[in-house]
Motif scaffolding. Structure first.
Motif, mmCIF file in Angstrom:
data_model
loop_
_atom_site.group_PDB
_atom_site.id
_atom_site.type_symbol
_atom_site.label_atom_id
_atom_site.label_comp_id
_atom_site.label_asym_id
_atom_site.label_seq_id
_atom_site.Cartn_x
_atom_site.Cartn_y
_atom_site.Cartn_z
ATOM 1 N N CYS A 93 0.835 -1.212 0.000
ATOM 2 C CA CYS A 93 0.000 0.000 0.000
ATOM 3 C C CYS A 93 0.864 1.254 0.000
ATOM 4 O O CYS A 93 0.502 2.267 0.577
ATOM 5 N N ARG A 94 2.022 1.177 -0.655
ATOM 6 C CA ARG A 94 2.977 2.298 -0.563
ATOM 7 C C ARG A 94 2.429 3.584 -1.173
ATOM 8 O O ARG A 94 2.846 4.673 -0.806
ATOM 9 N N ASP A 95 1.475 3.522 -2.125
ATOM 10 C CA ASP A 95 0.884 4.740 -2.668
ATOM 11 C C ASP A 95 0.002 5.445 -1.643
ATOM 12 O O ASP A 95 -0.345 6.613 -1.817
ATOM 13 N N HIS A 96 -0.387 4.725 -0.615
ATOM 14 C CA HIS A 96 -1.226 5.303 0.435
ATOM 15 C C HIS A 96 -0.589 5.056 1.800
ATOM 16 O O HIS A 96 -1.296 4.935 2.803
ATOM 17 N N CYS A 97 0.728 5.002 1.837
ATOM 18 C CA CYS A 97 1.428 4.635 3.068
ATOM 19 C C CYS A 97 1.188 5.640 4.168
ATOM 20 O O CYS A 97 1.237 6.858 3.954
ATOM 21 N N ILE A 98 0.953 5.137 5.354
ATOM 22 C CA ILE A 98 0.707 5.984 6.509
ATOM 23 C C ILE A 98 1.906 6.886 6.815
ATOM 24 O O ILE A 98 1.764 7.940 7.431
ATOM 25 N N ALA A 99 3.090 6.487 6.348
ATOM 26 C CA ALA A 99 4.289 7.277 6.616
ATOM 27 C C ALA A 99 4.332 8.570 5.815
ATOM 28 O O ALA A 99 5.033 9.508 6.189
ATOM 29 N N GLN A 100 3.581 8.621 4.719
ATOM 30 C CA GLN A 100 3.660 9.780 3.836
ATOM 31 C C GLN A 100 2.331 10.478 3.585
ATOM 32 O O GLN A 100 2.316 11.577 3.029
ATOM 33 N N THR A 101 1.228 9.867 3.966
ATOM 34 C CA THR A 101 -0.056 10.498 3.722
ATOM 35 C C THR A 101 -0.177 11.795 4.519
ATOM 36 O O THR A 101 0.324 11.913 5.634
ATOM 37 N N ARG A 102 -0.860 12.768 3.964
ATOM 38 C CA ARG A 102 -1.081 14.053 4.629
ATOM 39 C C ARG A 102 -2.550 14.308 4.945
ATOM 40 O O ARG A 102 -2.907 15.354 5.481
ATOM 41 N N PRO A 112 -5.387 11.737 6.505
ATOM 42 C CA PRO A 112 -4.844 12.462 7.656
ATOM 43 C C PRO A 112 -3.322 12.315 7.744
ATOM 44 O O PRO A 112 -2.749 11.419 7.129
ATOM 45 N N GLN A 113 -2.681 13.177 8.525
ATOM 46 C CA GLN A 113 -1.243 13.111 8.713
ATOM 47 C C GLN A 113 -0.947 12.433 10.036
ATOM 48 O O GLN A 113 -1.192 12.987 11.093
ATOM 49 N N TRP A 114 -0.401 11.202 9.963
ATOM 50 C CA TRP A 114 -0.111 10.423 11.158
ATOM 51 C C TRP A 114 1.330 10.637 11.625
ATOM 52 O O TRP A 114 1.607 10.658 12.809
ATOM 53 N N ILE A 115 2.238 10.749 10.679
ATOM 54 C CA ILE A 115 3.656 10.891 11.008
ATOM 55 C C ILE A 115 4.193 12.138 10.330
ATOM 56 O O ILE A 115 3.967 12.351 9.131
ATOM 57 N N SER A 116 4.885 12.965 11.070
ATOM 58 C CA SER A 116 5.451 14.184 10.502
ATOM 59 C C SER A 116 6.787 13.884 9.838
ATOM 60 O O SER A 116 7.300 12.765 9.908
ATOM 61 N N GLN A 117 7.378 14.892 9.208
ATOM 62 C CA GLN A 117 8.688 14.751 8.583
ATOM 63 C C GLN A 117 9.814 15.214 9.504
ATOM 64 O O GLN A 117 10.941 15.426 9.066
ATOM 65 N N GLU A 118 9.504 15.368 10.786
ATOM 66 C CA GLU A 118 10.542 15.719 11.745
ATOM 67 C C GLU A 118 11.578 14.584 11.799
ATOM 68 O O GLU A 118 11.273 13.428 11.547
ATOM 69 N N THR A 119 12.785 14.942 12.150
ATOM 70 C CA THR A 119 13.896 13.983 12.076
ATOM 71 C C THR A 119 14.279 13.395 13.425
ATOM 72 O O THR A 119 15.325 12.768 13.550
ATOM 73 N N GLY A 120 13.442 13.580 14.439
ATOM 74 C CA GLY A 120 13.747 13.026 15.750
ATOM 75 C C GLY A 120 13.571 11.519 15.796
ATOM 76 O O GLY A 120 12.897 10.922 14.949
ATOM 77 N N VAL A 121 14.168 10.906 16.810
ATOM 78 C CA VAL A 121 14.090 9.448 16.951
ATOM 79 C C VAL A 121 12.650 8.991 17.155
ATOM 80 O O VAL A 121 12.261 7.910 16.695
#
Length: 318
Positions: free
Chosen positions: A220-229, A231-240
């Motif tokens: 489901c990489r076209d709709h991956c929760i890691a990149q969807t905005r 809703p936005q579940w994960i931000s692009q912040e670089t913290g651990v």
């Protein structure tokens, strides 16, 4: 006739009925094999087979749904075929599986470490008995294949294809009494020690998503929760914390589905032991549901069903 010649002959006879066959070919240097998409007879000469054929070619199959495709798989890779079929992500009638019993691959990171930065460009690679001879600008390097095996090969119980239309080569013996020292070491840690361990490991993560892209079960990489905005579940912040959240979600989405092919860990440019997370999840699934992904074409993954009463989940006792 060698195993490669048997494979080429089998593909040659079947190719007219197929849109393509996915196998391995020589990559940018003799040390790196690469996926090869065979569409005509002349492509057969580009094929290669041996311990350098590390890729799990089943990864490409969900994106080729509707086409008549042949695919070459090692024993362990065939588990991914089984799991994709269980989830109806590929169509058996459009698939031809060429299975190869496998003695194990080599870890290319171990090869490069053994060669060292001073070795120079790789000119030739050949097998001589139990050794891999790598010819570089600095001369020949004779490396023990046994010492180059990744952990997944040292504990492999499925060296022979579980599902295949044609099997080329002699069956191999599975590893007896397999152990996983990385997982055992992890489980021996306290919860605080595990958190410290993974915090240190995931601090190196660059969020490139190579682990996800290489995984045959991440479809489901076209709709991956890691990149969807939305809703936005994960931000692009670089913290651990964000890196940890992505890897935990990735592992949870593969619960009862991961076939332990190791592509996630092989693809990681930061050498993070991601497969250990998946193996831990698989161990929990095995203990709770007595299920192992990709080993039974007739099985239904436990998290694809619902039972009011689960034998090993005492919901009312909490």
């Amino acid at each position: 006739m060698s195993q490669l010649e048997q494979l080429q002959d089998a593909i040659r006879h079947k190719l007219p009925e197929l849109d393509m066959v996915i196998a391995w070919g020589t990559g940018f240097d003799p040390l790196h094999a690469t996926p090869l998409f065979i569409r005509e007879q002349g492509d057969l000469d580009k094929m290669t087979w041996g311990p350098l054929c590390v890729h799990n070619l089943a990864t490409y199959l969900p994106g080729l749904k509707g086409k008549k495709v042949g695919v070459v798989v090692k024993g362990c890779d065939s588990r991914s075929i089984v799991q994709l079929l269980e989830e109806s992500l590929i169509e058996r009638e459009n698939l031809t599986v060429f299975g190869l019993p496998c003695e194990g691959i080599v870890d290319l990171a171990k090869v490069e470490e053994a060669l060292g930065p001073e070795a120079g460009f790789v000119r030739e690679v050949r097998e001589e008995g139990d050794a891999l001879v790598v010819q570089t600008d600095s001369g020949d390097h004779r490396l023990s294949i046994a010492e180059l095996r990744p952990q997944k090969c040292l504990s492999c119980r499925y060296p022979n294809p579980i599902i295949a239309d044609q099997v080329l080569g002699e069956p191999r013996e599975p590893v007896k009494d397999p152990t996983d020292p990385d997982l055992e070491a992890l489980e021996a840690m306290s919860y605080d020690e595990r958190m410290q361990y993974w915090t240190a490991q995931l601090d190196r993560c660059i969020r490139c998503y190579a682990c996800r892209n290489a995984c045959p079960m991440c479809v489901c990489r076209d709709h991956c929760i890691a990149q969807t905005r939305d809703p936005q579940w994960i931000s692009q912040e670089t913290g651990v914390a964000e890196k940890w959240l992505f890897q935990i979600i990735h592992a949870q989405h593969l619960a009862g589905r991961c076939t332990e092919c190791g592509e996630c860990e092989r693809a990681c440019p930061m050498d993070i032991p991601i497969l250990t997370l998946k193996r831990k999840m698989n161990r929990e699934i095995k203990e709770m549901f007595d299920f192992e992904a990709g080993t039974d074409p007739e099985a239904t993954p436990p998290l694809f069903t619902f039972q009011v009463e689960e034998a090993k989940i005492n919901e009312r006792g909490w």
